[in-house]
Enzyme design. Structure first.
Site, PDB file in Angstrom:
ATOM      1  N   ASP A 119     -19.156  22.060  36.252  1.00  0.00           N
ATOM      2  CA  ASP A 119     -17.696  22.196  36.168  1.00  0.00           C
ATOM      3  C   ASP A 119     -17.267  23.168  35.077  1.00  0.00           C
ATOM      4  O   ASP A 119     -16.252  23.863  35.210  1.00  0.00           O
ATOM      5  CB  ASP A 119     -17.052  20.828  35.921  1.00  0.00           C
ATOM      6  CG  ASP A 119     -16.917  20.003  37.200  1.00  0.00           C
ATOM      7  OD1 ASP A 119     -17.387  20.476  38.257  1.00  0.00           O
ATOM      8  OD2 ASP A 119     -16.349  18.894  37.142  1.00  0.00           O
ATOM      9  N   LYS A 138     -24.581   9.080  43.458  1.00  0.00           N
ATOM     10  CA  LYS A 138     -24.279   7.747  42.930  1.00  0.00           C
ATOM     11  C   LYS A 138     -23.191   7.874  41.879  1.00  0.00           C
ATOM     12  O   LYS A 138     -23.418   8.372  40.791  1.00  0.00           O
ATOM     13  CB  LYS A 138     -25.515   7.091  42.326  1.00  0.00           C
ATOM     14  CG  LYS A 138     -25.202   5.700  41.801  1.00  0.00           C
ATOM     15  CD  LYS A 138     -26.439   5.018  41.274  1.00  0.00           C
ATOM     16  CE  LYS A 138     -26.069   3.646  40.737  1.00  0.00           C
ATOM     17  NZ  LYS A 138     -25.182   3.724  39.574  1.00  0.00           N
ATOM     18  N   SER A 167     -27.295   9.565  39.443  1.00  0.00           N
ATOM     19  CA  SER A 167     -26.672   8.816  38.371  1.00  0.00           C
ATOM     20  C   SER A 167     -26.415   9.669  37.138  1.00  0.00           C
ATOM     21  O   SER A 167     -25.631  10.599  37.183  1.00  0.00           O
ATOM     22  CB  SER A 167     -27.587   7.627  38.064  1.00  0.00           C
ATOM     23  OG  SER A 167     -26.890   6.600  37.459  1.00  0.00           O
TER      24      SER A 167
END
Length: 496
Positions: A340, A354, A329
């Protein structure tokens, strides 16, 4: 009805329920991840955290309450009529609150969504404590060991510490009533209460037993821990609650003051929590105006961006993130953003996966509806739901630290064939006993090793893996995992 969007983390009892041998209801599987004090409650209590994330302060674009169409109105009228009929005409008197709850539970169940649920007033209170990190109690970590409730440690500056409670104190009574045979969560409930009220604990210390009066206070449980390990700073983030970002910033500044350039952010078994905290935490390492997460609902997408400059003390740091299948989460939002933007290298094992967001709506009676409203993507547009985030460098968790909990209601003996027997073999092997295979068969060789285990631990020697043997087996595995964090040690060696 109060409509707000905020977090749902675990129903973690935190400071006053650290460990338990009691079987408790789980939301998903019963796979266990052992990790210092965090994993103790998970392993012994068989509590698995269902990772949940919801949004604080981000009102999704163009969200409106629409009017009901004719079909919706007809369905609503039908529900109302059934409720009225059963409440007034059924031949046995009905509890109207229970009828109402059953109707709501039925609708939520029909969603077939593990992250959507209706919480009662009592459950909502526990839920909100998990969000804030605050509860009213005495501030003592406890565990159930050998059928005794023992204080692991009083929190620094807590009412328990000021009253003289010490580690290894055994609690025998709460307010004069024996707690023998009670589950840990029951004892915790007795110890907690209203702010500024007193609770009397009868504690046994060695051969001495005495009563200790403690005034209950509001306790805040920190979600971030910092330790210096050689030339590496290890920052453990247990969950994403109110002000976790502030705690993380403080930890990074401490590491900088200690002259450390290499930092490990340990997110193993972190179930997530507040999304806005994940964004603020990412902002410590990511510059202003960068997208941290994308929220998507239907054809609409909103990019949530950083609002401040990155922390200057963090800019020259070599950041490593340590994750496992219990990292979920908000943990994945944070990890995905730093990955990223190449701000961190990710180590460990694949995360939970999730990628959906829950909204909560609280009602006037204190109950709460939590439901999935949108999905989220990483800055580069990766949707990790059901997939997880793969680490840049895999560090496998030792088998014994990912064992399934063995129900202590079952006894295993020679001739049995059960998947739990494989768990017994892996665990005994980790504890130094000679096990020549990892099959599901309980053979004579295993019986001999169980006898050796029982004898070494002063248990009745039967050769059967019974409740008492299971409890000791679990206790020793926890102690082993507590003393030896093999995965973290491997990562620190890599970073040298």
């Amino acid at each position: 009805m109060d409509d707000k969007q905020h977090t749902s983390s675990s129903d973690d009892e935190r400071a006053e329920i650290a460990t338990s041998n009691q079987d408790q209801e789980t939301n998903s599987s019963k796979r266990v991840h052992l990790k210092r004090w965090q994993f103790i409650s998970i392993l012994i209590g068989t509590i698995l955290i269902t990772a949940v994330i919801t949004v604080v302060a981000y009102i999704f674009i163009n969200q409106k309450i629409s009017g009901l169409n004719k079909t919706d109105q007809s369905n609503l009228n039908k529900i109302e009529n059934v409720y009225k009929i059963l409440n007034s005409d059924y031949y046995k008197k009905q509890d109207s609150d229970k009828l109402s709850k059953a109707a709501i539970d039925g609708m939520v169940k029909e969603l077939k969504d593990p992250y959507s649920e209706y919480l009662t007033k009592e459950q909502t209170k526990s839920f909100n404590e998990g969000v804030s990190g605050d509860f009213v109690g005495i501030g003592a970590e406890m565990q159930k060991k050998n059928d005794q409730i023992m204080v692991t440690s009083p929190m620094k500056g807590s009412p328990a510490e000021r009253a003289g409670i010490r580690p290894k104190d055994v609690i025998t009574k709460v307010n004069g009533k024996s707690i023998k045979g009670k589950a840990l969560d029951e004892v915790v409930k007795d110890v907690r209460g209203k702010e500024n009220t007193e609770v009397t604990l009868t504690v046994q210390r060695g051969s001495e037993e005495k009563d200790v009066k403690i005034k209950r206070e509001k306790i805040h449980v920190k979600s971030v821990e910092y330790k210096k390990k050689g030339k590496v700073g290890v920052i453990t983030i247990n969950k994403f609650q109110n002000d976790t970002s502030g705690e993380l910033k403080d930890a990074v500044l401490k590491a900088h003051k200690d002259g450390l350039k290499k930092i490990v952010l340990d997110l193993r078994n972190n179930p997530g929590g507040l999304l806005d905290e994940a964004v603020k935490m990412a902002n410590i390492f990511i510059d202003k105006g960068k997208t941290v997460v994308k929220l998507e609902k239907g054809k609409d997408t909103e990019a949530i961006q950083t609002s401040n400059d990155a922390l200057k003390e963090a800019k020259d740091m070599d950041i490593s993130i340590l994750v496992n299948e219990g990292s979920a989460s908000a943990s994945e939002v944070f990890t995905g953003a730093l990955k990223d933007y190449n701000k961190a290298k990710v180590y460990g094992s694949k995360t939970f996966g999730k990628g959906v967001v829950q909204t909560t709506r609280e009602f006037k009676d204190g109950s709460l509806l939590k439901y999935t409203e949108m999905k989220w993507l990483t800055p580069d547009g990766h949707y990790i739901h059901g997939k997880g985030i793969k680490p840049d460098v895999t560090i496998d968790t030792p088998k014994y630290q990912s064992l399934n909990v063995i129900p202590n209601t079952k006894t295993f003996k020679v001739g049995d064939d059960d998947k739990n027997i494989k768990t017994i073999k892996i665990g005994l092997s980790a504890l130094g006993y000679k096990v020549d295979n990892e099959s599901t068969q309980f053979d004579k060789a295993l019986e001999n090793q169980v006898k050796a285990f029982q004898q070494a631990n002063k248990l009745e020697v039967t050769g059967e893996f019974n409740k008492e043997t299971n409890n000791k087996f679990t206790e020793l595995l926890v102690e082993k995992a507590n003393k030896h964090d093999d995965v973290l040690d491997k990562l620190i060696n890599i970073l040298k």
